[in-house]
Scaffold this motif. Sequence first.
Motif, mmCIF file in Angstrom:
data_model
loop_
_atom_site.group_PDB
_atom_site.id
_atom_site.type_symbol
_atom_site.label_atom_id
_atom_site.label_comp_id
_atom_site.label_asym_id
_atom_site.label_seq_id
_atom_site.Cartn_x
_atom_site.Cartn_y
_atom_site.Cartn_z
ATOM 1 N N GLU A 133 0.817 -1.220 0.000
ATOM 2 C CA GLU A 133 0.000 0.000 0.000
ATOM 3 C C GLU A 133 0.847 1.265 0.000
ATOM 4 O OE1 GLU A 133 -0.080 -1.424 4.397
ATOM 5 O OE2 GLU A 133 0.087 -2.286 2.388
ATOM 6 N N PHE A 134 2.146 1.113 0.233
ATOM 7 C CA PHE A 134 3.027 2.286 0.210
ATOM 8 C C PHE A 134 3.755 2.433 -1.123
ATOM 9 C CE2 PHE A 134 2.488 1.360 4.716
ATOM 10 C CZ PHE A 134 2.092 2.614 5.171
ATOM 11 N N VAL A 135 3.272 1.720 -2.136
ATOM 12 C CA VAL A 135 3.808 1.856 -3.490
ATOM 13 C C VAL A 135 2.834 2.683 -4.313
ATOM 14 C CG1 VAL A 135 4.544 0.646 -5.574
ATOM 15 C CG2 VAL A 135 4.998 -0.358 -3.318
ATOM 16 N N ALA A 136 3.345 3.728 -4.972
ATOM 17 C CA ALA A 136 2.523 4.585 -5.824
ATOM 18 C C ALA A 136 2.205 3.876 -7.133
ATOM 19 C CB ALA A 136 3.267 5.895 -6.087
ATOM 20 N N PRO A 137 1.220 4.378 -7.893
ATOM 21 C CA PRO A 137 0.853 3.728 -9.160
ATOM 22 C C PRO A 137 2.001 3.588 -10.150
ATOM 23 C CG PRO A 137 -0.862 5.259 -8.490
ATOM 24 C CD PRO A 137 0.279 5.456 -7.533
ATOM 25 N N ASP A 138 2.994 4.487 -10.080
ATOM 26 C CA ASP A 138 4.118 4.396 -11.021
ATOM 27 C C ASP A 138 5.217 3.447 -10.551
ATOM 28 O OD1 ASP A 138 5.239 5.805 -8.942
ATOM 29 O OD2 ASP A 138 5.844 7.543 -10.149
ATOM 30 N N GLY A 139 4.985 2.764 -9.426
ATOM 31 C CA GLY A 139 5.946 1.781 -8.931
ATOM 32 C C GLY A 139 6.936 2.316 -7.922
ATOM 33 N N THR A 140 6.993 3.633 -7.766
ATOM 34 C CA THR A 140 7.883 4.223 -6.767
ATOM 35 C C THR A 140 7.228 4.167 -5.390
ATOM 36 O OG1 THR A 140 6.993 6.460 -7.062
ATOM 37 C CG2 THR A 140 8.837 5.792 -8.479
ATOM 38 N N LEU A 141 8.033 4.333 -4.360
ATOM 39 C CA LEU A 141 7.459 4.416 -3.025
ATOM 40 C C LEU A 141 6.654 5.704 -2.899
ATOM 41 C CD1 LEU A 141 10.388 3.230 -0.716
ATOM 42 C CD2 LEU A 141 8.372 1.936 -1.432
ATOM 43 N N ASP A 142 5.544 5.623 -2.223
ATOM 44 C CA ASP A 142 4.700 6.801 -1.979
ATOM 45 C C ASP A 142 5.312 7.569 -0.804
ATOM 46 O OD1 ASP A 142 2.738 8.651 -1.397
ATOM 47 O OD2 ASP A 142 1.083 7.274 -1.821
ATOM 48 N N ARG A 143 6.264 8.436 -1.116
ATOM 49 C CA ARG A 143 7.018 9.123 -0.067
ATOM 50 C C ARG A 143 6.121 10.011 0.789
ATOM 51 N NH1 ARG A 143 12.296 8.172 -1.341
ATOM 52 N NH2 ARG A 143 12.757 7.802 -3.536
#
Length: 211
Positions: A67-77
């Motif tokens: 759940e902490f991964v953004a749609p573009d695959g990066t971490l949702d900082r």
Amino acid sequence: MGLPRAGPLAVTLVVGLTGGIGSGKSAVAAAFRDRGIETIDADDVAHALSAPGAAGHAAVVAGLGPEFVAPDGTLDRARLRERAFADPAFRSRLESLLHPLIRSEIDREIASWRGPWGLLVVPLLLERGMASRVARVLVVDCPEDEQVRRVVARSGLTPEAVRAIMATQLPRAERLARADDVIDNAGSRAGLAAQVAALDVRYRALASEHA
């Protein structure tokens, strides 16, 4: 007190640069780089390790969930930062996943330095117990009202939000009390450059003494 030397070519003297939010750490680090000083920014290391495919990214996903991964695959900082700010236990879990990786990479990069001394930039150097890993602590300082003004101008945060972040850091007086050296960054660029030049001379002399 200093970082363990990784080999005969390791840097002699490691100086830890820190300061409160908005104090001007990046400007000071850039001024040292302009003089040929090798620098490492712990935040840059953390960002690189958190990129997709990197060890830190994998550790966070495995330890905290997708759940902490953004749609573009990066971490949702932003989500990680918000949760860590509100939940100390979560922040400790996040740090336990990333900090060993960050420290290992910092040690690896320091071992590649070739100058007489180098600069390790760690915003929370004193708060996270990393001061024992450097030979000297250099604090960048300016008045707290100036810190707030700078951060509001560059980030769009409200003054109240900036002061809330400052409240999670060491008080200014305690930070200064624990410093070996201080740069006053409340003045002009010329004044900053003069202080950086003087410290460069001092650190080169100290490195020569301990070589």
